[in-house]
Every structure is written in C-alpha cells, then in structure tokens.
Design a protein around this motif. Structure first.
Motif, PDB file in Angstrom:
ATOM      1  N   LEU A 138       0.826  -1.207   0.000  1.00  0.00           N
ATOM      2  CA  LEU A 138       0.000   0.000   0.000  1.00  0.00           C
ATOM      3  C   LEU A 138       0.861   1.258   0.000  1.00  0.00           C
ATOM      4  O   LEU A 138       0.559   2.230  -0.706  1.00  0.00           O
ATOM      5  N   VAL A 139       1.934   1.254   0.768  1.00  0.00           N
ATOM      6  CA  VAL A 139       2.832   2.410   0.808  1.00  0.00           C
ATOM      7  C   VAL A 139       3.432   2.658  -0.572  1.00  0.00           C
ATOM      8  O   VAL A 139       3.600   3.809  -0.993  1.00  0.00           O
ATOM      9  N   ARG A 140       3.744   1.584  -1.299  1.00  0.00           N
ATOM     10  CA  ARG A 140       4.299   1.722  -2.663  1.00  0.00           C
ATOM     11  C   ARG A 140       3.246   2.161  -3.666  1.00  0.00           C
ATOM     12  O   ARG A 140       3.567   2.447  -4.822  1.00  0.00           O
ATOM     13  N   GLY A 141       1.967   2.176  -3.267  1.00  0.00           N
ATOM     14  CA  GLY A 141       0.911   2.584  -4.181  1.00  0.00           C
ATOM     15  C   GLY A 141       0.162   1.435  -4.813  1.00  0.00           C
ATOM     16  O   GLY A 141      -0.678   1.652  -5.701  1.00  0.00           O
ATOM     17  N   ALA A 142       0.444   0.201  -4.398  1.00  0.00           N
ATOM     18  CA  ALA A 142      -0.268  -0.952  -4.948  1.00  0.00           C
ATOM     19  C   ALA A 142      -1.700  -0.981  -4.426  1.00  0.00           C
ATOM     20  O   ALA A 142      -1.980  -0.565  -3.304  1.00  0.00           O
ATOM     21  N   ASP A 143      -2.604  -1.480  -5.246  1.00  0.00           N
ATOM     22  CA  ASP A 143      -4.004  -1.628  -4.843  1.00  0.00           C
ATOM     23  C   ASP A 143      -4.251  -3.062  -4.379  1.00  0.00           C
ATOM     24  O   ASP A 143      -3.714  -4.022  -4.950  1.00  0.00           O
ATOM     25  N   ILE A 144      -5.074  -3.201  -3.358  1.00  0.00           N
ATOM     26  CA  ILE A 144      -5.413  -4.507  -2.782  1.00  0.00           C
ATOM     27  C   ILE A 144      -6.915  -4.708  -2.930  1.00  0.00           C
ATOM     28  O   ILE A 144      -7.702  -3.840  -2.535  1.00  0.00           O
ATOM     29  N   ARG A 145      -7.328  -5.814  -3.513  1.00  0.00           N
ATOM     30  CA  ARG A 145      -8.755  -6.114  -3.555  1.00  0.00           C
ATOM     31  C   ARG A 145      -8.967  -7.542  -3.034  1.00  0.00           C
ATOM     32  O   ARG A 145      -8.246  -8.459  -3.394  1.00  0.00           O
ATOM     33  N   VAL A 146      -9.970  -7.657  -2.169  1.00  0.00           N
ATOM     34  CA  VAL A 146     -10.321  -8.952  -1.588  1.00  0.00           C
ATOM     35  C   VAL A 146     -11.775  -9.235  -1.959  1.00  0.00           C
ATOM     36  O   VAL A 146     -12.664  -8.415  -1.699  1.00  0.00           O
ATOM     37  N   ILE A 147     -11.999 -10.372  -2.594  1.00  0.00           N
ATOM     38  CA  ILE A 147     -13.337 -10.759  -3.042  1.00  0.00           C
ATOM     39  C   ILE A 147     -13.815 -11.882  -2.130  1.00  0.00           C
ATOM     40  O   ILE A 147     -13.209 -12.951  -2.076  1.00  0.00           O
ATOM     41  N   ARG A 164       1.686  11.349   1.876  1.00  0.00           N
ATOM     42  CA  ARG A 164       1.705  10.942   0.467  1.00  0.00           C
ATOM     43  C   ARG A 164       0.560   9.970   0.192  1.00  0.00           C
ATOM     44  O   ARG A 164       0.175   9.210   1.066  1.00  0.00           O
ATOM     45  N   PRO A 165       0.003   9.951  -1.026  1.00  0.00           N
ATOM     46  CA  PRO A 165      -1.088   9.001  -1.332  1.00  0.00           C
ATOM     47  C   PRO A 165      -0.594   7.563  -1.278  1.00  0.00           C
ATOM     48  O   PRO A 165       0.548   7.273  -1.644  1.00  0.00           O
ATOM     49  N   VAL A 166      -1.456   6.685  -0.819  1.00  0.00           N
ATOM     50  CA  VAL A 166      -1.136   5.257  -0.754  1.00  0.00           C
ATOM     51  C   VAL A 166      -2.103   4.497  -1.660  1.00  0.00           C
ATOM     52  O   VAL A 166      -3.058   5.062  -2.190  1.00  0.00           O
ATOM     53  N   GLY A 167      -1.841   3.215  -1.842  1.00  0.00           N
ATOM     54  CA  GLY A 167      -2.718   2.392  -2.653  1.00  0.00           C
ATOM     55  C   GLY A 167      -4.091   2.243  -2.025  1.00  0.00           C
ATOM     56  O   GLY A 167      -4.298   2.549  -0.841  1.00  0.00           O
ATOM     57  N   GLN A 168      -5.036   1.757  -2.808  1.00  0.00           N
ATOM     58  CA  GLN A 168      -6.409   1.591  -2.349  1.00  0.00           C
ATOM     59  C   GLN A 168      -6.662   0.126  -1.983  1.00  0.00           C
ATOM     60  O   GLN A 168      -6.241  -0.769  -2.702  1.00  0.00           O
ATOM     61  N   ALA A 169      -7.366  -0.091  -0.892  1.00  0.00           N
ATOM     62  CA  ALA A 169      -7.811  -1.433  -0.508  1.00  0.00           C
ATOM     63  C   ALA A 169      -9.333  -1.454  -0.579  1.00  0.00           C
ATOM     64  O   ALA A 169      -9.989  -0.496  -0.185  1.00  0.00           O
ATOM     65  N   ALA A 170      -9.891  -2.527  -1.097  1.00  0.00           N
ATOM     66  CA  ALA A 170     -11.347  -2.617  -1.236  1.00  0.00           C
ATOM     67  C   ALA A 170     -11.786  -4.066  -1.127  1.00  0.00           C
ATOM     68  O   ALA A 170     -11.033  -4.990  -1.454  1.00  0.00           O
ATOM     69  N   CYS A 171     -13.019  -4.249  -0.657  1.00  0.00           N
ATOM     70  CA  CYS A 171     -13.629  -5.572  -0.560  1.00  0.00           C
ATOM     71  C   CYS A 171     -14.813  -5.640  -1.521  1.00  0.00           C
ATOM     72  O   CYS A 171     -15.574  -4.681  -1.653  1.00  0.00           O
ATOM     73  N   TYR A 172     -14.962  -6.800  -2.164  1.00  0.00           N
ATOM     74  CA  TYR A 172     -16.018  -7.023  -3.137  1.00  0.00           C
ATOM     75  C   TYR A 172     -16.775  -8.303  -2.781  1.00  0.00           C
ATOM     76  O   TYR A 172     -16.182  -9.269  -2.300  1.00  0.00           O
ATOM     77  N   CYS A 173     -18.076  -8.295  -3.055  1.00  0.00           N
ATOM     78  CA  CYS A 173     -18.887  -9.477  -2.761  1.00  0.00           C
ATOM     79  C   CYS A 173     -18.687 -10.534  -3.841  1.00  0.00           C
ATOM     80  O   CYS A 173     -18.745 -10.243  -5.037  1.00  0.00           O
ATOM     81  N   ALA A 174     -18.485 -11.795  -3.404  1.00  0.00           N
ATOM     82  CA  ALA A 174     -18.253 -12.900  -4.331  1.00  0.00           C
ATOM     83  C   ALA A 174     -19.546 -13.595  -4.747  1.00  0.00           C
ATOM     84  O   ALA A 174     -19.538 -14.397  -5.679  1.00  0.00           O
ATOM     85  N   TYR A 175     -20.657 -13.326  -4.027  1.00  0.00           N
ATOM     86  CA  TYR A 175     -21.931 -14.016  -4.280  1.00  0.00           C
ATOM     87  C   TYR A 175     -21.688 -15.529  -4.266  1.00  0.00           C
ATOM     88  O   TYR A 175     -21.098 -16.055  -3.341  1.00  0.00           O
ATOM     89  N   THR A 176     -22.145 -16.235  -5.306  1.00  0.00           N
ATOM     90  CA  THR A 176     -21.880 -17.677  -5.390  1.00  0.00           C
ATOM     91  C   THR A 176     -20.865 -17.981  -6.495  1.00  0.00           C
ATOM     92  O   THR A 176     -20.758 -19.113  -6.955  1.00  0.00           O
ATOM     93  N   LEU A 177     -20.118 -16.957  -6.926  1.00  0.00           N
ATOM     94  CA  LEU A 177     -19.137 -17.139  -7.992  1.00  0.00           C
ATOM     95  C   LEU A 177     -17.886 -17.849  -7.493  1.00  0.00           C
ATOM     96  O   LEU A 177     -17.087 -18.341  -8.286  1.00  0.00           O
ATOM     97  N   LEU A 178     -17.701 -17.894  -6.186  1.00  0.00           N
ATOM     98  CA  LEU A 178     -16.496 -18.476  -5.613  1.00  0.00           C
ATOM     99  C   LEU A 178     -16.499 -19.987  -5.774  1.00  0.00           C
ATOM    100  O   LEU A 178     -17.435 -20.667  -5.369  1.00  0.00           O
ATOM    101  N   ARG A 179     -15.468 -20.520  -6.370  1.00  0.00           N
ATOM    102  CA  ARG A 179     -15.304 -21.967  -6.492  1.00  0.00           C
ATOM    103  C   ARG A 179     -13.998 -22.418  -5.849  1.00  0.00           C
ATOM    104  O   ARG A 179     -13.951 -23.379  -5.129  1.00  0.00           O
ATOM    105  N   GLN A 180     -12.908 -21.696  -6.123  1.00  0.00           N
ATOM    106  CA  GLN A 180     -11.608 -22.048  -5.568  1.00  0.00           C
ATOM    107  C   GLN A 180     -10.913 -20.767  -5.115  1.00  0.00           C
ATOM    108  O   GLN A 180     -11.180 -19.687  -5.634  1.00  0.00           O
ATOM    109  N   THR A 181     -10.001 -20.903  -4.158  1.00  0.00           N
ATOM    110  CA  THR A 181      -9.259 -19.745  -3.680  1.00  0.00           C
ATOM    111  C   THR A 181      -8.239 -19.309  -4.728  1.00  0.00           C
ATOM    112  O   THR A 181      -7.493 -20.125  -5.263  1.00  0.00           O
ATOM    113  N   VAL A 182      -8.210 -18.011  -5.000  1.00  0.00           N
ATOM    114  CA  VAL A 182      -7.265 -17.451  -5.970  1.00  0.00           C
ATOM    115  C   VAL A 182      -6.460 -16.355  -5.282  1.00  0.00           C
ATOM    116  O   VAL A 182      -7.023 -15.507  -4.578  1.00  0.00           O
ATOM    117  N   PHE A 183      -5.151 -16.386  -5.482  1.00  0.00           N
ATOM    118  CA  PHE A 183      -4.284 -15.295  -5.024  1.00  0.00           C
ATOM    119  C   PHE A 183      -3.450 -14.876  -6.218  1.00  0.00           C
ATOM    120  O   PHE A 183      -2.842 -15.722  -6.883  1.00  0.00           O
TER     121      PHE A 183
END
Length: 614
Positions: free
Chosen positions: A229-238, A294-313
């Motif tokens: 985040l400090v480097r400006g990378a964005d994090i998204r968790v579904i 200084r600006p940092v990266g954005q972190a956000a959470c998204y709903c997976a509904y029933t689309l989740l089948r396997q863990t992805v990283f």
C-alpha cells in the motif's frame, strides 16, 4: 591460447552466440568450440560423440550454460558428465538461475564448483573475475555487455523440450501443458508466508478471491500488505457475503451431520469476514501513517456471491507479469487440509492460467461494483456485510423495529404535538403549483392536522423537496416552496409549516431528492423537537419503503396513504426493486458514494440555476 568448450542446448543458440561474440572481442587468443557455431560445429558425417569427447579432452575451460533446455538434453547431460569424469579441464558453469544448477547437482556434486548465477545482482562482476581473458580486458563497456548477456540468459523462455526419457506425447499431456500455461508447481500444502511476501514486492495490484482468507492476511498484512500500500499498490479482496446462504452451505458441508458444529462453523466463517476487513483496516492505517501525507494504494472488498469456487491469489506487476496460485479446495476439506494448489506465473501471453484467473477476478469485481456490493477499506469504521440476505435481514429489521418502537413509546407522553411529513411529488405544474398527486397529499395532510387540532393536539407539517428536474423539464421552484404556498392558500398558518429551511439545515448542499432524504430530515426534526407522534402522508405504493427508511433513522411513523388515479410510483417497481434494495442492501441512501444517492441526484438535480440559487 585458451581453448574453451561452451556446452549448451541448441535452443539456446541465440544467447550463446552473444557470449561467443563478447569473448572473441576480449583481445586475446581464445579458441571457442560450440556445436551451434557454423565455423566450429560438427560437420555432417563426423561421429558426434567421438568429436565431442575429443573436444572436451583438449579444452582448458569447460563452460556449461545451464538452462531448462540444457537439463532436458541428453547430449548436454552427456557433455557435462564427460567433463566431470575426465577432470582434465576447469569447469565454470553459467546458470540461467540457481534452480538450474540444483537440477544438475547430482552430476556436478563430483566437483567442488563455483557457478555464475545470471539472476544474482553481482553476476556480471563475478563473471569478469572468473575468466582470465575477461579479467584482463575489464572495462565498463565489457561489464555492461556481460550484464546484458546475463539478463538475456536469466530471461530465457520456458523450455518446450520433453524431459529425458519422455516422449513428446507424454510431455504434452501434462508437463508441456503446465509449461505453456505458466503452471510452475503442484502442491498439497499452503505456500510459506515468506514465499508469498517475496512475490508481493513490486506488485502493482494484489487480489485475493477466497471464502475466508483471515489466516493468510493475518500473516502478511502487518508488513507485506502494508508495504504494498505504501508503494501505491491496490489490494482487492473478493469474499462471500457473511451470514449468507453460501456460507451456511459451506459450514454445513464441512461439518456434515452435526447441527451444533455447523452453527459453530458458520460463526467462524462470519467472524473471519470481520477479521479480514479488520486486518485490511490496520494495514491501511499503518500505510497512511508511514506515507506521511503521500497518497497510498487503495484497498477494497467485493462481494463474491456464489461465484467463488476455488481460492485465488494473484500479484500483478503492471508489465504483463504476474504470480500467484489457485487452490483446488473440495469441501468438506479445507484449503489447509492438503488440498491441491497450483502455483503459477504469467508473462502477458494470452491463454495463460494467470491471465484467465485475472479475467475471472476482474469480472467478479465488476459485478459487485455494478450491484453496489463493494466498499473501500479505510483505517477505521464499523464492519458491515455487503448486503443482507433473508435470514439476516429479518434479524436486522426486527432490531431496527424494536429500537424505533421503544423510541416512540418514550416520546408518547412528551407532549400533545405531532409532526406530519408530506411526501413531495415532482414534477410541478408549469406555474410552479403541485400536480394532482402532490396536491392530494397536501390536502390529506391539512385534513389530518385539522383532526388533530379537534382532539386538542398541535401539529406541524414538513413539506420536503429541493427544486427538481424530470427529464428536460425543470421546476421553477422547490417542492417545499410549492407545497408551502399551496397550504398557505388553504388557510394554514405559516408558523406550522417547515420546508426549505429544514432541508438546508439537515441536508445542506446535498439537497432533498428522494424518499430517503425526506424521511431523514423528518426524523431529525421529530427527534430534535418535542413531538410525541410522527405521521407520514404518502402514496400507497411508497408506504413500505418509507417505513423502512424511517426505521433505519430510528423512528416509527403512522403512515397515511393517499391514492390517486395515476400514481408516479409503480407498485411493481417498488415491491421488486426499491423495497428489495432497501431491505437487503442500502438501508438509508445517505452515503454520497451509494448508487441510489448518486442516481437520484443525477436524474433530478436541475441543469440550470435560478437567480439567487447557490
């Protein structure tokens, strides 16, 4: 004269030619032999093995260039074995990576060798010191050319050769498929945290698509995620929605046959959702503190509904490259219970598994955005589900109803004064007077006030509504002002009417543009005054949604519906869209980032300003 045997695989001929050119220009008599060279190669008709053995016996330096291709070539392995067994020359391996030296360690173990690792930061300097003719010709230009050769060697494309002893058909069925699709390893244990952290360095975007993920984030969020985040990378968790039917099904299949265990497992899944958001909040807070403005990266959470089948990283580096894994979890087993895991990388080539996973995650995130079921993670704030499902919605609204009912009961003996809210309705007539439906509600509010007065009560009327637009048609005054004038003409005293001033006091520049805004202002007026009762005069089709908004704002009104032959609000739309959205999703429409807040204002705020309007 130094005779040098460059042992290499023919698929690596291009990079070997670059090495030979560098050595020939070192200014000394260096006699090179490598089989892919048209001048020194083996002519047709010669005995290949006999010629190779003879060249190895006569050379002073044997340089095996170890790559994936080299380890899969029978002739290359023969050359290396011969050089090690003969011990007649100095052996200096140059490796595309340390892994290639390890792949041939069983042969090289017979000799105590130093090798040049092309991926090492000081590889060019080590190489110049390792070969006398390079050491004597040492210069900045030679160092640069050597570094370029080593970079090309380290960046060699994955081998497409079958392994020794394997047919092309057998190779293409599995190893070849994995190589061409960027699958690096198949495991049955989770990857070590240090491996994950190492691959996060330099990532521009990090995605985790998972049922829980709390265990992983707990290990990496304090340092690796914060650093990203400090480097400006964005994090998204579904993630799946907590307390959802999906989570209930996962909890049930993991604890099949034991209702108590299923209930405990569902609580665990739901608590992990809160833990994931909590870990992200801490990482965002820590990154903001370290960034010092200084600006940092954005972190956000998204709903997976029933689309989740396997863990992805997936870690994406912004140049087409990526790294990550997908776990083939099969409930009732969990990811940690020796589920298969594919470690993979991407190079930006279409069809790679990493690219397919990226497309999958992007599509899932876009769907959550479209439905409004996502949120940016900030350094603090309450953790809420993406939306409510039927079981949890009942619990949520029962609690809101109980709280509102208690509030109304406490105010019952406060006074004998009531507040009446009249649901405004646009558009106004061309002359700025209320239309038929709005006028009918105003008439009903006036009659209700008269009934209360006859009972000995006092009653004030709040007429909500900023100036509206309906398509290209723009009202010439606010709905509040139009309603106020209408009631004044009916003889109501001005002191009992509230409108524009209350709109500004509680909604400011945001204005009052929908039913939720009306209920919000009315509830603030009610709770801030000495009112003992609250009435809402609205369309029959609005009753359910208006009541839900009022419950969300902590009060319970007495609704008086006023029918009309042609009503603005469709019953079908209200029941299947609007009410459903409030029940399970956005309960208040007050967040400026919410879809309902933005859409109603985009549709209804006039495009032109009247004289004197802010």
């Amino acid at each position: 004269m130094t005779k040098v045997f460059i042992s290499h695989c023919s698929e690596d001929g291009g990079v070997i030619a670059a090495l030979a050119e560098i050595w020939r220009e070192c200014g000394e008599e260096v006699e090179l032999f490598y089989s892919s060279d048209p001048e020194t190669g083996i002519p047709a008709g010669d005995s290949l093995l006999q010629r190779i053995s003879g060249e190895i016996e006569q050379c002073g330096v044997f340089v095996p260039v170890l790559t994936e291709n080299y380890a899969r070539s029978l002739y290359c392995v023969y050359e290396l074995s011969a050089a090690v067994c003969l011990r007649s020359c100095r052996i200096v391996p140059i490796c595309s990576s340390a892994a290639q030296f390890d792949a041939l360690r069983s042969i090289l173990a017979a000799s105590d060798l130093r090798y040049i690792d092309a991926e090492s930061p000081d590889a060019a300097a080590v190489m110049l010191e390792s070969f006398p003719w390079m050491k004597r010709a040492k210069s900045a230009a030679l160092l640069d050319r050597t570094a370029s050769f080593l970079a090309a060697l380290a960046g060699s494309p994955p081998s497409r050769r079958p392994f020794i002893g394997m047919t092309r058909e057998a190779y293409d069925r599995l190893p070849g498929y994995c190589a061409s699709h960027g699958i690096d390893a198949v495991r049955d244990v989770p990857l070590p945290p240090e491996t994950i952290k190492a691959h996060l360095r330099g990532a521009k975007r990090i995605t985790l698509f998972t049922t829980t993920g709390a265990g992983l984030l707990k290990v990496i969020s304090a340092d690796a995620v914060t650093d990203a985040l400090v480097r400006g990378a964005d994090i998204r968790v579904i993630l799946p929605n907590p307390y959802s039917d999906f989570c209930a099904d996962v909890a049930a299949i993991e604890e099949d046959g034991d209702p108590l265990s299923q209930e405990a497992n569902l609580k665990r899944l739901n608590s992990e959702y809160e833990a994931v958001v909590g870990f992200l909040q801490e990482a965002v807070k820590a990154a903001s503190a370290r960034a010092d403005g200084r600006p940092v990266g954005q972190a956000a959470c998204y709903c997976a509904y029933t689309l989740l089948r396997q863990t992805v990283f997936l870690a994406e580096y912004g140049d087409g490259r990526s790294w990550g894994w997908i776990s083939l979890t099969m409930p009732p087993l969990r990811t940690a219970n020796r589920s298969l895991l594919l470690e993979l990388h991407g190079t930006g080539v279409s069809g790679e598994t990493a690219e397919l996973l990226c497309v999958h995650c992007d599509a899932a995130a876009r769907l959550a955005e479209k439905r409004g079921h996502w949120f940016p993670v900030r350094g603090d704030g309450a953790v809420r589900p993406f939306f409510l499902e039927k079981t949890t919605a009942r619990l949520y609204w029962e609690e809101r109803y109980r709280e509102a009912s208690e509030t109304m009961e406490k105010r019952r003996g406060l006074s004998e004064t009531a507040l009446i809210e009249v649901a405004a309705q646009h558009p106004l007539r061309g002359d700025g007077t209320p239309g038929i439906e709005f006028a009918a509600r105003l008439d009903a509010a006036a009659e209700l006030r008269e009934k209360l007065l006859r009972r000995g009560w006092e009653a004030d009327i709040y007429i909500p509504g900023s100036r509206h637009r309906d398509g290209v048609r723009e009202d010439i005054c606010t709905l509040s002002e139009a309603g106020r004038r209408y009631l004044l003409k009916k003889g109501l005293p001005e002191g009992c009417l509230f409108g524009d001033e209350s709109n500004r006091a509680f909604k400011g520049d945001d204005g009052v543009y929908n039913s939720a805004d009306e209920c919000f202002v009315a509830s603030r007026l009610f709770l801030g005054g000495d009112y003992a009762a609250l009435y809402c005069v609205c369309s029959p089709n609005q009753v359910a949604r208006k009541t839900l908004f009022y419950l969300e704002f902590g009060v319970l009104p007495l609704c008086c519906s006023v029918p009309a032959e042609r009503m603005y609000h469709s019953m079908i739309h209200e029941l299947l869209d609007s009410v459903d959205g409030v029940l399970y999703g956005d309960h208040s429409w007050q967040d400026p980032a919410s879809e309902a807040f933005r859409e109603t204002r985009a549709q209804r705020i006039p495009k032109t300003k009247l004289p004197g309007e802010p």
